[in-house]
Design a protein around this motif. Structure first.
Motif, short mmCIF file in Angstrom:
data_model
loop_
_atom_site.label_atom_id
_atom_site.label_comp_id
_atom_site.label_asym_id
_atom_site.label_seq_id
_atom_site.Cartn_x
_atom_site.Cartn_y
_atom_site.Cartn_z
N LYS A 209 -16.39 -5.75 -18.61
CA LYS A 209 -14.98 -5.91 -18.05
C LYS A 209 -15.68 -5.67 -16.14
CE LYS A 209 -10.81 -3.42 -17.02
NZ LYS A 209 -10.18 -1.84 -17.21
N GLU A 211 -18.48 -7.75 -15.21
CA GLU A 211 -18.91 -8.75 -15.26
C GLU A 211 -17.34 -9.96 -14.73
OE1 GLU A 211 -21.37 -12.41 -15.13
OE2 GLU A 211 -21.72 -9.70 -14.84
N ARG A 212 -16.68 -9.75 -15.89
CA ARG A 212 -15.78 -10.59 -15.37
C ARG A 212 -14.97 -10.38 -14.18
NH1 ARG A 212 -14.49 -8.46 -21.09
NH2 ARG A 212 -13.06 -7.25 -20.37
N ASP A 216 -15.15 -14.05 -11.72
CA ASP A 216 -13.88 -14.36 -10.88
C ASP A 216 -13.64 -14.40 -9.41
OD1 ASP A 216 -12.52 -14.78 -13.88
OD2 ASP A 216 -11.33 -12.35 -13.56
#
Length: 234
Positions: A209, A211-212, A216
């Protein structure tokens, strides 16, 4: 007359023993009680069956032939009578006052595991040899079994609750390239302790999570702020 014999712990992994049928395995250790100190027993299938497997409806001669076929027993004739010899019997049986057969052929002495020093004509060991054997047995009983200490595990990352070996740490480093992995793991360590045995899966999900979000943020930083569309062009 039956005798008390000992069973070596390596019996269960002996190749001949592992290849025996169930009845042959059951009778094998009790056969030793019918052997003299040289590992020799009388070849009398009917008598042995009555003594070793009295309650089982089996052909004991077939069992004895199985032992011969597997090399666990050899048949021989002494003074016109049939006997069997148990392979390596004397290597594992150590009576304090053994009576060895004087007239046993040399090839069978080797087969049953008699040492050259025990090939003499006397049916008993000399007092000095007997004392040496007793001392040897006492040393074996008193010598403690020293086990090697277990090797300490090495980790690429080790905190109180999170511990990763080299492979896991490398795999997570490649899977989460936008994170400072060590710093993230340290921040998650206390929380990982609350997850119990499922900490590995829980921490992996939390890192995914993060990492996302980091990916972004990096993409927005690279692309710059988005330009608002002119309402007249909408």
């Amino acid at each position: 007359m039956a005798r008390i014999r000992s069973v070596h712990p390596g019996l269960s992994t002996d190749e001949a023993y592992m290849a025996m049928s169930a009845y042959a395995k059951a009778a094998w250790p009790t056969l030793w009680t019918e052997c003299d100190d040289s590992g020799i027993f009388e070849w009398k299938p009917l008598v042995l069956k009555a003594r070793l497997l009295p309650a089982d409806a089996v052909d004991f001669e077939t069992i004895m032939e199985e032992w011969v076929r597997l090399g666990a027993v050899r048949k021989l004739t002494l003074d016109g009578r049939s006997y069997g010899a148990v392979r390596n019997f004397c290597r594992f049986q150590r009576p304090k006052k053994p009576n060895y057969r004087d007239l046993l052929p040399d090839e069978f002495r080797t087969y049953v595991g008699l040492k050259p020093a025990e090939f003499g004509t006397s049916s008993e060991l000399s007092p000095q040899m007997e004392k040496e054997r007793e001392k040897e047995e006492e040393r074996e009983e008193r010598t403690p079994v020293v086990e090697s200490p277990p090797r300490a595990k090495t980790y690429a990352f080790a905190a109180r609750h999170i511990r990763l070996n080299d492979d896991d740490f490398k795999r997570w480093s490649e899977s989460f390239p936008h994170l400072e992995l060590r710093a993230e793991l340290e921040s998650l360590d206390a929380w990982a302790g609350e997850q119990g045995k499922n900490w590995f899966k829980a921490v992996s999900g939390a890192l995914a999570k993060r990492e996302r979000l980091a990916a972004d943020a990096a993409r927005r930083s690279r692309d710059g702020p988005s330009q608002a569309l002119d309402p007249r062009l909408a």
